[in-house]
Enzyme design. Structure first.
Site, mmCIF file in Angstrom:
data_model
loop_
_atom_site.group_PDB
_atom_site.id
_atom_site.type_symbol
_atom_site.label_atom_id
_atom_site.label_comp_id
_atom_site.label_asym_id
_atom_site.label_seq_id
_atom_site.Cartn_x
_atom_site.Cartn_y
_atom_site.Cartn_z
ATOM 1 N N LYS A 122 51.073 2.957 75.662
ATOM 2 C CA LYS A 122 51.353 1.686 76.550
ATOM 3 C C LYS A 122 50.720 0.345 75.778
ATOM 4 O O LYS A 122 51.934 -0.561 75.650
ATOM 5 C CB LYS A 122 50.465 1.694 77.880
ATOM 6 C CG LYS A 122 51.164 2.911 78.954
ATOM 7 C CD LYS A 122 50.488 2.917 80.190
ATOM 8 C CE LYS A 122 49.005 3.024 80.359
ATOM 9 N NZ LYS A 122 48.390 4.202 79.716
ATOM 10 N N ARG A 178 47.237 0.629 89.973
ATOM 11 C CA ARG A 178 46.977 2.141 89.729
ATOM 12 C C ARG A 178 46.929 2.977 90.964
ATOM 13 O O ARG A 178 47.041 4.304 90.608
ATOM 14 C CB ARG A 178 45.545 2.204 89.198
ATOM 15 C CG ARG A 178 45.200 1.430 87.835
ATOM 16 C CD ARG A 178 43.758 1.717 87.596
ATOM 17 N NE ARG A 178 43.330 1.127 86.180
ATOM 18 C CZ ARG A 178 43.504 1.516 85.217
ATOM 19 N NH1 ARG A 178 43.653 3.002 84.906
ATOM 20 N NH2 ARG A 178 43.136 0.926 83.871
ATOM 21 N N ARG A 193 42.774 10.194 66.671
ATOM 22 C CA ARG A 193 43.178 8.752 66.881
ATOM 23 C C ARG A 193 41.835 7.830 66.418
ATOM 24 O O ARG A 193 40.847 8.393 66.817
ATOM 25 C CB ARG A 193 43.306 8.320 68.289
ATOM 26 C CG ARG A 193 43.674 6.998 68.337
ATOM 27 C CD ARG A 193 44.162 6.843 69.804
ATOM 28 N NE ARG A 193 43.296 6.727 70.860
ATOM 29 C CZ ARG A 193 43.558 6.316 72.230
ATOM 30 N NH1 ARG A 193 44.852 6.031 72.493
ATOM 31 N NH2 ARG A 193 42.567 6.701 73.045
ATOM 32 N N ARG A 231 36.819 6.540 69.695
ATOM 33 C CA ARG A 231 36.541 6.440 71.074
ATOM 34 C C ARG A 231 35.482 7.588 71.369
ATOM 35 O O ARG A 231 36.019 8.767 70.859
ATOM 36 C CB ARG A 231 37.453 6.132 72.153
ATOM 37 C CG ARG A 231 37.622 4.750 72.446
ATOM 38 C CD ARG A 231 38.820 4.705 73.402
ATOM 39 N NE ARG A 231 38.431 5.194 74.514
ATOM 40 C CZ ARG A 231 39.097 4.957 75.733
ATOM 41 N NH1 ARG A 231 40.122 4.178 75.865
ATOM 42 N NH2 ARG A 231 38.720 5.640 76.849
ATOM 43 N N ARG A 235 40.204 12.718 82.048
ATOM 44 C CA ARG A 235 40.861 11.187 82.228
ATOM 45 C C ARG A 235 42.061 11.640 82.771
ATOM 46 O O ARG A 235 42.755 10.648 83.615
ATOM 47 C CB ARG A 235 40.910 10.408 81.163
ATOM 48 C CG ARG A 235 39.513 9.905 80.677
ATOM 49 C CD ARG A 235 39.119 9.600 79.212
ATOM 50 N NE ARG A 235 40.094 8.572 78.816
ATOM 51 C CZ ARG A 235 40.463 8.593 77.482
ATOM 52 N NH1 ARG A 235 39.897 9.207 76.576
ATOM 53 N NH2 ARG A 235 41.341 7.758 77.005
#
Length: 214
Positions: A13, A88, A127, A161, A172
């Site tokens: 996104k 959300r 990533r 991360r 998540r």
């Protein structure tokens, strides 16, 4: 044009939002960015945000809607707004719809970046991000350049991360499906929803989004 990008963590996104900002002169309204900016702004709303965050309390929907109202009434967005990280929940979606109606604005598109969970986990655990500009790289699909320099800004420091691992990502994803995925049915029923393949190449996803937006 005002749009919402929906999708689980790692669906891309942020990458697509940045492209829309560059290509269409849109403004990306990120909940996290707005809260950080408000906290140091010195405005009445900013003081409320700072007080809540300093106490360690959760920021309420009313506060976030208040921040969005400020942005919509004071910002200059020739191309419109991208809502990133909000709504959300169904309650937040209702509140956003009410706010847009009050301001004479419309929600023009809701784009779901659809993914395969297993493929997403594989992609996200590979990533890394440029520490200077935020450009995202992937060991498989977009590796860091051979010279070790970011192709966007030329810096040489990259980070991963701590929660970009399989177990954390699945946690998540579960939180996303419990809390946010009902929005897919909500906006589908309203006739606003279009799905694109969130796991395609960046250019291919961008082309699908351009088709949706016209």
């Amino acid at each position: 044009m005002n749009i919402i990008l929906l999708g689980p963590p790692g669906a891309g996104k942020g990458t697509q939002a940045r492209r829309l900002v560059d290509e269409r002169n849109m403004i990306q309204l990120s909940t996290g960015d707005m809260l950080r900016e408000a906290r140091t702004s010195g405005t009445e709303m900013g003081k409320i945000v700072a007080d809540v965050m300093d106490r360690g309390d959760l920021v309420t929907d009313e506060i976030v809607i208040g921040l969005i109202r400020e942005k919509l009434t004071t910002g200059q967005a020739g191309g419109g707004y991208i809502f990133d990280g909000f709504p959300r929940t169904l309650a937040q979606a209702d509140a956003l719809g009410t706010l847009l109606g009050e301001l004479g604005e419309t929600l023009d598109a809701v784009i779901e970046m659809s993914v395969d969970d297993d493929a997403l986990v594989s992609r996200i655990t590979a990533r890394s991000t440029c520490a200077a500009c935020g450009e995202v790289y992937n060991d498989i699909t977009k590796p860091i350049p051979a010279d070790g320099r970011c192709s966007n800004c030329g810096q040489t420091t990259f980070t991963r991360r701590a929660d970009d691992n399989a177990d954390s990502l699945r946690t998540r994803l579960m939180a996303y499906y419990k809390q946010t995925s009902p929005l897919i049915g909500y906006y589908y029923a309203k006739g606003d929803l279009t799905s694109v393949n969130g796991l395609g190449e960046i250019e291919d996803v961008a082309a699908e989004i351009r088709t949706v937006l016209g």
